[in-house]
Design a protein around this motif. Structure first.
Motif, mmCIF file in Angstrom:
data_model
loop_
_atom_site.group_PDB
_atom_site.id
_atom_site.type_symbol
_atom_site.label_atom_id
_atom_site.label_comp_id
_atom_site.label_asym_id
_atom_site.label_seq_id
_atom_site.Cartn_x
_atom_site.Cartn_y
_atom_site.Cartn_z
ATOM 1 N N ARG A 1 11.749 -50.443 -23.379
ATOM 2 C CA ARG A 1 12.634 -50.880 -24.473
ATOM 3 C C ARG A 1 13.077 -49.696 -25.321
ATOM 4 N NH1 ARG A 1 9.878 -56.583 -26.333
ATOM 5 N NH2 ARG A 1 9.969 -57.516 -24.254
ATOM 6 N N ALA B 1 0.673 -50.721 -29.645
ATOM 7 C CA ALA B 1 1.294 -50.428 -28.344
ATOM 8 C C ALA B 1 2.809 -50.468 -28.488
ATOM 9 C CB ALA B 1 0.845 -51.451 -27.312
ATOM 10 N N ILE B 2 3.449 -49.496 -27.854
ATOM 11 C CA ILE B 2 4.923 -49.452 -27.850
ATOM 12 C C ILE B 2 5.400 -49.600 -26.408
ATOM 13 C CG2 ILE B 2 6.917 -47.931 -28.204
ATOM 14 C CD1 ILE B 2 5.327 -46.624 -30.513
ATOM 15 N N GLY B 3 6.407 -50.442 -26.185
ATOM 16 C CA GLY B 3 6.953 -50.638 -24.838
ATOM 17 C C GLY B 3 8.008 -49.580 -24.536
ATOM 18 N N PHE C 1 5.727 -52.914 -16.872
ATOM 19 C CA PHE C 1 6.344 -52.038 -17.867
ATOM 20 C C PHE C 1 5.290 -51.069 -18.383
ATOM 21 C CE2 PHE C 1 4.629 -54.269 -21.597
ATOM 22 C CZ PHE C 1 4.325 -55.509 -21.061
ATOM 23 N N ASP D 1 5.970 -62.488 -16.639
ATOM 24 C CA ASP D 1 6.906 -63.027 -17.609
ATOM 25 C C ASP D 1 8.181 -63.438 -16.885
ATOM 26 O OD1 ASP D 1 7.088 -63.477 -20.272
ATOM 27 O OD2 ASP D 1 6.981 -61.371 -20.854
ATOM 28 N N GLN E 1 3.376 -48.804 -21.464
ATOM 29 C CA GLN E 1 3.086 -48.770 -22.897
ATOM 30 C C GLN E 1 2.488 -47.435 -23.317
ATOM 31 O OE1 GLN E 1 0.589 -52.193 -23.779
ATOM 32 N NE2 GLN E 1 2.381 -53.454 -24.200
ATOM 33 N N GLY F 1 15.194 -56.211 -20.915
ATOM 34 C CA GLY F 1 14.081 -55.727 -21.746
ATOM 35 C C GLY F 1 12.769 -56.450 -21.487
ATOM 36 N N ARG F 2 12.725 -57.291 -20.485
ATOM 37 C CA ARG F 2 11.482 -58.019 -20.177
ATOM 38 C C ARG F 2 11.184 -57.858 -18.688
ATOM 39 N NH1 ARG F 2 8.716 -61.498 -23.316
ATOM 40 N NH2 ARG F 2 10.332 -61.324 -24.886
ATOM 41 N N GLY G 1 7.466 -52.624 -30.464
ATOM 42 C CA GLY G 1 6.035 -52.292 -30.457
ATOM 43 C C GLY G 1 5.292 -53.229 -31.391
ATOM 44 N N GLY G 2 3.974 -53.137 -31.332
ATOM 45 C CA GLY G 2 3.190 -53.990 -32.223
ATOM 46 C C GLY G 2 1.731 -53.624 -32.176
ATOM 47 N N ARG H 1 2.817 -58.188 -16.534
ATOM 48 C CA ARG H 1 2.815 -59.562 -17.071
ATOM 49 C C ARG H 1 3.796 -60.403 -16.268
ATOM 50 N NH1 ARG H 1 2.965 -58.529 -23.634
ATOM 51 N NH2 ARG H 1 1.205 -57.101 -23.644
HETATM 52 P P1 AMP Z 1 2.765 -56.876 -27.112
HETATM 53 O O1 AMP Z 1 1.373 -56.429 -26.945
HETATM 54 O O2 AMP Z 1 3.114 -58.108 -26.335
HETATM 55 O O3 AMP Z 1 3.228 -56.937 -28.528
HETATM 56 O O4 AMP Z 1 3.611 -55.719 -26.426
HETATM 57 C C1 AMP Z 1 3.775 -54.464 -27.038
HETATM 58 C C2 AMP Z 1 5.140 -53.951 -26.669
HETATM 59 O O5 AMP Z 1 5.278 -53.886 -25.243
HETATM 60 C C3 AMP Z 1 6.280 -54.849 -27.101
HETATM 61 O O6 AMP Z 1 6.628 -54.636 -28.440
HETATM 62 C C4 AMP Z 1 7.364 -54.423 -26.150
HETATM 63 O O7 AMP Z 1 7.977 -53.237 -26.553
HETATM 64 C C5 AMP Z 1 6.609 -54.164 -24.881
HETATM 65 N N1 AMP Z 1 6.663 -55.344 -23.976
HETATM 66 C C6 AMP Z 1 5.959 -56.478 -24.058
HETATM 67 N N2 AMP Z 1 6.250 -57.308 -23.038
HETATM 68 C C7 AMP Z 1 7.177 -56.663 -22.293
HETATM 69 C C8 AMP Z 1 7.873 -56.986 -21.083
HETATM 70 N N3 AMP Z 1 7.653 -58.109 -20.423
HETATM 71 N N4 AMP Z 1 8.753 -56.073 -20.599
HETATM 72 C C9 AMP Z 1 8.969 -54.900 -21.241
HETATM 73 N N5 AMP Z 1 8.336 -54.542 -22.368
HETATM 74 C C10 AMP Z 1 7.453 -55.409 -22.893
#
Ligand code: AMP
Length: 472
Positions: A357, A352-354, A146, A136, A148, A141-142, A329-330, A134
């Motif tokens: 992080r 999905a869990i990152g 990354f 971003d 998942q 942590g971003r 995660g989410g 992404r």
């Molecule tokens: P999301 O689908 O955006 O909710 O992403 C699921 C999980 O991926 C998040 O809860 C984070 O743990 C991880 N995540 C999302 N974006 C990033 C990022 N740019 N860098 C690292 N981890 C990320």
């Protein structure tokens, strides 16, 4: 060293460094190398993810890193942040529009349809682990690349599937000793959400609220009003806290589904918080949505086991705060996505869990790790003949299942035994010229320093006596 020379030398060093820098191509912003010492953490989280997925019947699959850009535009949503701002996309040499995957679900759903997995007994429970990309803004942590850990349950309408997914997510963190609380909400179905969106739009049009919204939210009000609830801008957060809650507008089916999910979570003692502001950023979600927040972020937020009862009586009264830390995660339910992507009508949910992080949390908390580098036996040698013999012995012992270590390139016994010490082995086997001639080998207890001579042919039996049979 006289000052004069020192200065000259430093200047020389700078010149060399600058020249080297000119040649050197560094890694891209927001990208990360995983060095060997960090791999211990990766091994741990990958092992935990794999174990849990397997126990709960999720089967592993992989999908390509590159997919058609259209896959994400259609599934994640043309107005989602992922598609509008964060996608790494390009036109390739055939003029095809390509994207590096920004999330797993669309690719997994594509694979489910493309490989006719709807013909398998349903639900199909899939486990996925890999890198996502992404564009971003990089910060702690971003990252822009990354990893998942992703679970998808495709083909199941029952709230048991939502609860199981949330439970596995929770157990993953609990078993890694990371305290988390599940944030949960229901965003209803396309029917009841319509009524809610009218209420929400009216709310923002009242009392000059629209004018106070941030630039992005003014656009969201037209394109995707639900996203007004999870904006991080202060004025928008304050207004969202007053906005009508979606749980008050759920139709009976969605409301009952949500209550059932919460009842299962209550039964399993999974701590969760009813969070009316949680909507998730992707177009495909319906009904249950959830995120995993570190529990420290929960200090000011009420944790609500027994939330099912509260919801059954009156819509959840608590107003959860916006996450002050990054979510770990989410996930949620996506009952319309498979059909929308060209498959049959198929209910589904996923999470999905990152992993970066998660690893940051493990490091922050100094959670002790088992040292995978540690061995049981070190093989030391003196002289060429002994070295040749011991390289062969290494393979014999490794194949017999022993955890063997070596430093074949070192000549001195002292430095070999120092290396053995660092590796934390229990015994070193030492082979010199004399032992080669005698058909013996020395075994040294690394803790006591006591050395004994043993018959070379009886090494395996001797090690089994001392360390146990590794094959058992
Ligand atoms: P999301 O689908 O955006 O909710 O992403 C699921 C999980 O991926 C998040 O809860 C984070 O743990 C991880 N995540 C999302 N974006 C990033 C990022 N740019 N860098 C690292 N981890 C990320």
């Amino acid at each position: 060293m006289p000052k004069m020379f020192k200065k000259k030398e430093n200047k020389e060093d700078d010149k060399i460094i600058r020249a080297r820098r000119g040649k050197f191509v560094s890694r891209l912003r927001g990208m990360k190398d995983v060095l060997p010492e960090e791999y211990r953490y990766w091994n741990l989280v990958i092992k935990k993810a794999t174990e849990l997925a397997k126990s709960y019947g999720f089967k592993r699959l992989d999908t390509p890193v590159l997919e058609s850009l259209e896959l994400y535009e259609r599934s994640s949503g043309r107005s989602s942040d992922v598609v509008t701002k964060e996608m790494f996309s390009f036109v390739d040499k055939n003029d095809d529009r390509i994207a590096l995957r920004p999330e797993a679900t669309p690719g997994v759903v594509r694979a489910y349809i493309e490989h006719g997995m709807f013909n398998l007994p349903q639900p199909v429970k899939l486990f996925w682990l890999g890198p996502v990309f992404r564009h971003d803004k990089p910060q702690a942590g971003r990252f822009r690349q990354f990893s998942q850990f992703d679970l998808e349950n495709i083909g199941e309408t029952s709230p048991v599937a939502d609860a199981e997914l949330i439970a596995v997510t929770y157990y993953f963190f609990r078993e890694l000793q990371i305290d988390v609380v599940i944030q949960i909400n229901s965003i209803g179905c396309s029917v009841c959400r319509k009524d809610y969106l009218v209420k929400l739009e009216n709310f923002y049009k009242e009392r000059g609220r629209r004018a106070k919204l941030c630039h992005d939210c003014k656009k969201r009000l037209v394109k995707n009003p639900l996203r007004l609830l999870d904006c991080k801008e202060k004025a928008c957060v304050e207004m969202a806290a007053e906005a009508p809650q979606i749980v008050d507008s759920l139709c009976d089916d969605c409301r009952n589904h949500f209550i059932k999910v919460l009842e299962y979570l209550d039964e399993l003692d999974i701590p969760y918080n009813l969070n009316p502001l949680l909507v998730r950023g992707l177009d495909y979600y319906n009904r249950t949505v959830f995120e995993v927040w570190p529990s420290a972020a929960e200090a000011a937020v009420e944790v609500a086991p027994g939330g099912a009862e509260k919801l059954a009586g009156k819509a959840a009264g608590e107003r959860a705060e916006q996450p002050r830390q990054n979510a770990l995660g989410g996930g949620g339910r996506y009952d319309g996505l498979v059909e929308y992507m060209g498959g049959r009508p198929t209910a589904a949910c996923g999470m999905a869990i990152g992993l970066e992080r998660v690893i940051m949390k493990i490091k922050e908390k100094n959670i002790p790790l088992k040292d995978d580098e540690k061995g049981d036996i070190f093989l030391a040698q003196l002289g060429d003949q002994a070295r040749r013999k011991i390289m062969k012995l290494f393979e014999v012992l490794r194949k017999a299942g022993f955890n063997v270590r070596e430093a074949f390139t070192k000549d001195s016994l002292k430095s070999q035994l120092e290396a053995a010490d660092k590796m934390g082995v229990k015994y070193s086997l030492i082979l010199g010229q004399k032992e080669v001639m005698d058909g013996t080998i020395l075994i040294r207890d690394m803790e006591s320093g006591i050395q004994e001579i043993i018959d070379y042919k009886k090494i395996v039996a001797e090690l089994e006596k001392r360390l146990g049979n590794p094959a058992k």
